[in-house]
Design an enzyme around this catalytic site. Structure first.
Site, PDB file in Angstrom:
ATOM      1  CB  SER A 177      -0.980  -0.002   1.172  1.00 13.74           C
ATOM      2  OG  SER A 177      -0.321  -0.280   2.380  1.00 13.74           O
ATOM      3  CG  HIS A 205      -3.879  -1.046  -2.308  1.00 17.03           C
ATOM      4  ND1 HIS A 205      -4.434   0.207  -2.334  1.00 17.03           N
ATOM      5  CD2 HIS A 205      -3.433  -1.238  -1.047  1.00 17.03           C
ATOM      6  CE1 HIS A 205      -4.299   0.770  -1.140  1.00 17.03           C
ATOM      7  NE2 HIS A 205      -3.707  -0.085  -0.342  1.00 17.03           N
ATOM      8  CE  LYS A 236      -7.475   0.733   0.630  1.00 21.52           C
ATOM      9  NZ  LYS A 236      -6.868  -0.170   1.575  1.00 21.52           N
TER      10      LYS A 236
HETATM   11  C1  LIG Z   1      -6.982  -0.265   3.059  1.00 21.39           C
HETATM   12  C2  LIG Z   1      -6.352  -1.534   3.434  1.00 21.39           C
HETATM   13  C3  LIG Z   1      -6.930  -2.389   4.389  1.00 21.39           C
HETATM   14  C4  LIG Z   1      -8.133  -1.990   5.203  1.00 21.39           C
HETATM   15  O1  LIG Z   1      -9.279  -1.943   4.460  1.00 21.39           O
HETATM   16  P1  LIG Z   1     -10.493  -1.000   4.934  1.00 21.39           P
HETATM   17  O2  LIG Z   1     -11.643  -1.554   4.198  1.00 21.39           O
HETATM   18  O3  LIG Z   1     -10.134   0.389   4.546  1.00 21.39           O
HETATM   19  O4  LIG Z   1     -10.609  -1.161   6.413  1.00 21.39           O
HETATM   20  C5  LIG Z   1      -6.331  -3.599   4.612  1.00 21.39           C
HETATM   21  N1  LIG Z   1      -5.207  -3.960   3.960  1.00 21.39           N
HETATM   22  C6  LIG Z   1      -4.616  -3.160   3.054  1.00 21.39           C
HETATM   23  C7  LIG Z   1      -3.379  -3.609   2.363  1.00 21.39           C
HETATM   24  C8  LIG Z   1      -5.152  -1.918   2.781  1.00 21.39           C
HETATM   25  O5  LIG Z   1      -4.556  -1.118   1.914  1.00 21.39           O
END
Ligand SMILES: *Cc1c(COP(=O)(O)O)cnc(C)c1O
Length: 378
Positions: A177, A205, A236
């Protein structure tokens, strides 16, 4: 309560103090803050679906049909048909037998990891895994063993030394990320088999982006059916909110009975579920959104190379521009902000010390001239 003041002061001195900015518009390429418009390069809404009319209509219909709140946890009386429709949709999209929905990706990670391993077991994690994975590992009270970032030799050494634990669980992000690079999944799969270890991927992602049909890292590497535990988020590219785990019927059944962040929380809102279902349909039927994003990635990479900035090993829509010192990074971010471009400074503890960066994320909505504008300011 004096320590609070002291700590806030320390954060400000070190350039680590964080403040919220409030958008007055939906999440899109152009956002308005305090009456001024900004071109944003910092949203995970990669395909622009968060403000898509079709998602909004689906959400509105779900509110009419089911209301706003769900009133109880899934296992008590909050479970609605739409939750199960979404779980079925996720399983089909990820090509697994079943899937389980959590309120967020964060909750999917903490609940799943702590349900799968405990004292006497080992979790084996990449140094740069997401904070929610680390928190899940801590909650589980399993032994935490860290391997060097995407380093297969380091992973094998750790696995060699982990044979005495009752169970082993390897966990890796697929697209990291903060660095935007892709984990070497085929090699990790081979090692998981060789060392009789479970394997869990966090496809947050990559879902909607990687692979011919946007199914994620499994499709990208042609590894469908080779990874037991596939976690992802609906927040996302999918443009809604919610977390999920996809896998075998047994795994999902087990998590429904064991994952505390599934059991002891209220069922997610119907509007969000309906929006997610619609978004997955769009992702399946509109590959051009994905293609435009990847064209933007290629263009931005080429142009950034010419500026001499270090973009680390990014291979995706997440492109770090390494600056180093936190205060300098904040200054650059403020400079961009004053010139109408929104890219927050990413600082410790999100990234290691001296690795503060501007983290660019691209959307399919961006145009070449948007990217040119950013680069000329940089
Ligand atoms: C954003 C993210 C999460 C958490 O997801 P949410 O739905 O925003 O709580 C978990 N793992 C990774 C790698 C992320 O980028």
């Amino acid at each position: 309560m004096e320590f609070i003041k002291a700590e806030l002061k320390r954060l400000k001195n070190d350039g680590l103090y964080r403040q919220l900015r409030a958008l007055e518009t939906p999440q899109n390429k152009i956002v308005r803050i305090a009456g001024k418009e900004y071109l944003a390069f910092c949203s995970n809404n990669y395909l622009g679906l968060a403000d898509d009319l079709r998602l909004k209509e689906a959400a509105a219909r779900a509110i009419e049909k089911y209301g706003c709140g769900t009133g109880a946890s899934r296992l008590v009386s909050g479970n609605m048909k739409i939750h199960q429709e979404l779980e079925k949709k996720i399983a089909e999209f990820k090509k697994t037998d079943a899937a389980i929905l959590f309120p967020t990706g964060y909750m999917a990670n903490i609940g799943t990891i702590s349900a799968l391993v405990g004292p006497g077991d080992a979790v084996i994690i990449d140094k740069l895994n997401h904070a929610s994975i680390i928190d899940g590992c801590r909650m589980s009270r399993a032994k935490i063993l860290v391997y060097k970032h995407s380093d297969i030799n380091s992973l094998e050494t750790v696995l060699e030394n982990a044979k005495s634990y009752a169970k082993r669980l390897i966990i890796t992000d697929t697209i990291f990320s903060m660095d935007g690079d892709i984990a070497p999944l085929p090699e990790i799969v081979a090692l998981a088999k060789k060392y009789n270890s479970m394997l869990m991927i966090d496809d947050a992602h990559a879902t909607g982006l990687l692979g011919k049909n946007g199914r994620g890292a499994l499709e990208h590497f042609d590894l469908e059916n080779h990874i037991e535990i596939v976690m992802g988020t609906l927040s996302k590219a999918i443009g809604s909110i919610g977390g999920f785990v996809a896998g075998s019927k047994n795994l999902i059944d087990y998590l429904r009975n064991k994952a505390r962040s599934f059991i002891y929380t209220t069922a997610p809102p119907p509007a969000a579920c309906a929006a997610s279902i619609r978004a997955i349909e769009i992702i399946e039927s509109e590959p051009d959104r994905r293609q435009r994003l990847w064209e933007n990635v290629r263009y931005a990479k080429d142009m950034l190379k010419k500026t001499g900035y270090d973009t680390m090993n990014s291979a995706t829509q997440i492109i770090p521009v390494l600056i180093g010192v936190a205060n300098t990074t904040v200054e650059k971010s403020n400079f961009l902000f004053h010139n109408g471009i929104l890219i927050p400074a990413i600082r410790p503890p999100t990234v290691p010390k001296e690795q503060s960066r501007l983290r660019i994320t691209l959307m399919s909505q961006h145009t070449k001239s948007d990217i040119d504008r950013l680069l000329s300011l940089l």
